[in-house]
Scaffold this active site. Structure first.
Site, PDB file in Angstrom:
ATOM      1  N   PRO A   1      -3.126  -4.955  -2.066  1.00 49.42           N
ATOM      2  CA  PRO A   1      -3.621  -3.589  -2.305  1.00 49.42           C
ATOM      3  C   PRO A   1      -4.813  -3.252  -1.408  1.00 49.42           C
ATOM      4  O   PRO A   1      -5.215  -2.100  -1.310  1.00 49.42           O
ATOM      5  CB  PRO A   1      -4.023  -3.605  -3.787  1.00 49.42           C
ATOM      6  CG  PRO A   1      -4.201  -5.034  -4.143  1.00 49.42           C
ATOM      7  CD  PRO A   1      -3.332  -5.832  -3.232  1.00 49.42           C
TER       8      PRO A   1
ATOM      9  N   GLU B   1      -4.757 -13.318  -9.001  1.00 50.91           N
ATOM     10  CA  GLU B   1      -5.861 -12.527  -8.433  1.00 50.91           C
ATOM     11  C   GLU B   1      -5.735 -12.375  -6.919  1.00 50.91           C
ATOM     12  O   GLU B   1      -6.596 -11.776  -6.272  1.00 50.91           O
ATOM     13  CB  GLU B   1      -7.208 -13.176  -8.772  1.00 50.91           C
ATOM     14  CG  GLU B   1      -7.589 -13.050 -10.241  1.00 50.91           C
ATOM     15  CD  GLU B   1      -7.637 -11.600 -10.714  1.00 50.91           C
ATOM     16  OE1 GLU B   1      -8.174 -10.752  -9.994  1.00 50.91           O
ATOM     17  OE2 GLU B   1      -7.103 -11.334 -11.806  1.00 50.91           O
TER      18      GLU B   1
ATOM     19  N   ARG C   1      16.442   0.255   7.415  1.00 47.65           N
ATOM     20  CA  ARG C   1      17.234   1.472   7.671  1.00 47.65           C
ATOM     21  C   ARG C   1      16.864   2.133   9.008  1.00 47.65           C
ATOM     22  O   ARG C   1      17.550   3.042   9.463  1.00 47.65           O
ATOM     23  CB  ARG C   1      17.171   2.446   6.495  1.00 47.65           C
ATOM     24  CG  ARG C   1      15.832   3.005   6.166  1.00 47.65           C
ATOM     25  CD  ARG C   1      15.864   3.714   4.823  1.00 47.65           C
ATOM     26  NE  ARG C   1      16.745   4.879   4.792  1.00 47.65           N
ATOM     27  CZ  ARG C   1      16.505   6.023   5.401  1.00 47.65           C
ATOM     28  NH1 ARG C   1      15.418   6.181   6.116  1.00 47.65           N
ATOM     29  NH2 ARG C   1      17.345   7.030   5.302  1.00 47.65           N
TER      30      ARG C   1
ATOM     31  N   ASP D   1      14.710  12.367   8.778  1.00 43.85           N
ATOM     32  CA  ASP D   1      14.111  12.104   7.475  1.00 43.85           C
ATOM     33  C   ASP D   1      12.727  12.722   7.356  1.00 43.85           C
ATOM     34  O   ASP D   1      12.033  12.923   8.348  1.00 43.85           O
ATOM     35  CB  ASP D   1      13.924  10.586   7.284  1.00 43.85           C
ATOM     36  CG  ASP D   1      15.161   9.931   6.715  1.00 43.85           C
ATOM     37  OD1 ASP D   1      15.964  10.628   6.089  1.00 43.85           O
ATOM     38  OD2 ASP D   1      15.303   8.715   6.920  1.00 43.85           O
TER      39      ASP D   1
HETATM   40  N1  SAM Z   1      -7.092  -8.970  -7.662  1.00 45.93           N
HETATM   41  C1  SAM Z   1      -6.508  -8.308  -6.556  1.00 45.93           C
HETATM   42  C2  SAM Z   1      -7.381  -7.140  -6.132  1.00 45.93           C
HETATM   43  O1  SAM Z   1      -8.068  -6.576  -6.978  1.00 45.93           O
HETATM   44  O2  SAM Z   1      -7.364  -6.764  -4.936  1.00 45.93           O
HETATM   45  C3  SAM Z   1      -5.126  -7.800  -6.937  1.00 45.93           C
HETATM   46  C4  SAM Z   1      -4.126  -8.903  -7.090  1.00 45.93           C
HETATM   47  S1  SAM Z   1      -2.534  -8.321  -7.603  1.00 45.93           S
HETATM   48  C5  SAM Z   1      -2.628  -8.426  -9.329  1.00 45.93           C
HETATM   49  C6  SAM Z   1      -1.467  -9.646  -7.152  1.00 45.93           C
HETATM   50  C7  SAM Z   1      -0.698  -9.466  -5.872  1.00 45.93           C
HETATM   51  O3  SAM Z   1       0.152  -8.347  -5.955  1.00 45.93           O
HETATM   52  C8  SAM Z   1      -1.514  -9.247  -4.631  1.00 45.93           C
HETATM   53  O4  SAM Z   1      -2.011 -10.443  -4.108  1.00 45.93           O
HETATM   54  C9  SAM Z   1      -0.499  -8.590  -3.700  1.00 45.93           C
HETATM   55  O5  SAM Z   1       0.314  -9.548  -3.047  1.00 45.93           O
HETATM   56  C10 SAM Z   1       0.363  -7.802  -4.673  1.00 45.93           C
HETATM   57  N2  SAM Z   1       0.025  -6.378  -4.719  1.00 45.93           N
HETATM   58  C11 SAM Z   1      -0.520  -5.711  -5.765  1.00 45.93           C
HETATM   59  N3  SAM Z   1      -0.671  -4.415  -5.510  1.00 45.93           N
HETATM   60  C12 SAM Z   1      -0.213  -4.209  -4.256  1.00 45.93           C
HETATM   61  C13 SAM Z   1      -0.098  -3.071  -3.412  1.00 45.93           C
HETATM   62  N4  SAM Z   1      -0.512  -1.867  -3.799  1.00 45.93           N
HETATM   63  N5  SAM Z   1       0.440  -3.228  -2.186  1.00 45.93           N
HETATM   64  C14 SAM Z   1       0.846  -4.446  -1.758  1.00 45.93           C
HETATM   65  N6  SAM Z   1       0.762  -5.575  -2.513  1.00 45.93           N
HETATM   66  C15 SAM Z   1       0.241  -5.463  -3.751  1.00 45.93           C
END
Ligand code: SAM
Length: 255
Positions: free
Chosen positions: A89, A116, A154, A169
Site C-alpha cells: 500500500p 504487517e 490484456r 479502453d
Molecule cells: N502494515 C502495512 C502498512 O501499514 O503499510 C500493511 C500490511 S498489509 C495488511 C499486508 C500486505 O498486503 C502488504 O504487505 C501488501 O503486500 C499487501 N497489500 C495491502 N494493501 C495493498 C495495496 N493497497 N496495494 C498493494 N498491496 C497491498
C-alpha cells in the site's frame, strides 16, 4: 511474458488465473505464470516465514531470508534481470500507464506481503519497485498481484481477440470510454441513440468521441490533462461548444 508470484498462500491464486482471457493467454503461450510457495524456501522444520517485530508492537513481519531465496529461485534461467515488484500500500499507484510500461518487460517477479508486511532489508536489497493498487489496505498482496497480471496480460499482443479493444479502453488516451449499447433497441422505455443505428461510420465515430469527452468532463476531468486530439476531433469539439472547457483542463489556451 513471464510472471512469477511469490506467496505464502499460493492456492489463493489458482482458480482466477486459470479462467477466461488469462487462462487462454496461458494456454496459448502468451504468458507463463509460475506460482512459488515462499514456505518452500524456509530452512526450519516449521517452515517459518514470519517473526515478531524488533522493538515490539503489533503483528508479525515476513522474514527476509525465505523471500530473498524465493526471488533468487524465480530468477533462474533469466537472460536479462527480471524486475522484482513488491505489492504494497506504500508503493506507486498502479495505473493503465504503468501497466503499459510493465507490459514491455520479459519477466516480472511479484512478491505478495502478508501480516504487517516484509522486513525492510528485503525491500531495500531485493525489490526494484513497489506497487499499490489503491489507497486502502488489504490482508495480502495476492489480490493486488492478480490485478497487476490481469491488467498487463490484456495489453500483450495477441491476447485480446480485437487488438483495437485495449487502445479504445478507458484511460488509454486520457478519456473514459463512450457509453455502449446492445440489443434490444428499447429497454425500460430508453431507445438506443439514433446516431448508432444508421450505419454511418463517421457519424458513429463522432457520436462516440463526443459522448466519451462529455462523460470524462462530468466524471474524471483530471484525465483530460493527458488527452491529445486529432485536428478532426478538435473541429468537432469546437462545433459542439466543448473546445474551451477541454482546453482549460488540458492546460492550454486553446486546442
Ligand atoms: N502494515 C502495512 C502498512 O501499514 O503499510 C500493511 C500490511 S498489509 C495488511 C499486508 C500486505 O498486503 C502488504 O504487505 C501488501 O503486500 C499487501 N497489500 C495491502 N494493501 C495493498 C495495496 N493497497 N496495494 C498493494 N498491496 C497491498
Amino acid at each position: 511474458m513471464r510472471f512469477s508470484i511469490l506467496s505464502i498462500f499460493p492456492h489463493l491464486l489458482d482458480s482466477p488465473l486459470q479462467e477466461s482471457i488469462i487462462g487462454r493467454a496461458r494456454s496459448d503461450g502468451h504468458v507463463v505464470i509460475d506460482i512459488l510457495d515462499i514456505r518452500t524456501f524456509t530452512d526450519d522444520a516449521q517452515h517459518t516465514t514470519d517473526d515478531r517485530p524488533y522493538g515490539g508492537g503489533e503483528g508479525m513481519v515476513m522474514k527476509p531470508e525465505p523471500l530473498a531465496r524465493a526471488v533468487a529461485h524465480a530468477r533462474t534461467g533469466d537472460e536479462s534481470p527480471a524486475r522484482v515488484i513488491l505489492l504494497s500500500p506504500q508503493g506507486h499507484l498502479f495505473t493503465q500507464g504503468l501497466a503499459r510500461q510493465l507490459s514491455q518487460e520479459k519477466h516480472l517477479i511479484l512478491v505478495c506481503g502478508r501480516y504487517e508486511g516484509v522486513d525492510e532489508r528485503f525491500r531495500s536489497d531485493c525489490v526494484d519497485d513497489e506497487i499499490s493498487i489503491g489507497d486502502y489496505v488489504l490482508t495480502g498482496g495476492e489480490l493486488p498481484a492478480m490485478v497487476v497480471i490481469d491488467t498487463i496480460t490484456r495489453l500483450l499482443p495477441g491476447v485480446l481477440g480485437c487488438p483495437q479493444s485495449a487502445e479504445q479502453d478507458t484511460f488509454s488516451r486520457g478519456l473514459l470510454k463512450h457509453p455502449q449499447y446492445t440489443r434490444p433497441r428499447s429497454f425500460n422505455g430508453h431507445p438506443v441513440p439514433p446516431e448508432l443505428l444508421g450505419g454511418n461510420h463517421r457519424e458513429i465515430e463522432s457520436y462516440r468521441f463526443l459522448t466519451a469527452v462529455r462523460r470524462t468532463l462530468e466524471r474524471r476531468p483530471d484525465l483530460l490533462a493527458t488527452a491529445r486530439f486529432t485536428s478532426d476531433e478538435k473541429r468537432l469539439l469546437a462545433r459542439h461548444g466543448l473546445a474551451d472547457k477541454v482546453a482549460a483542463l488540458a492546460g492550454t489556451d486553446r486546442l
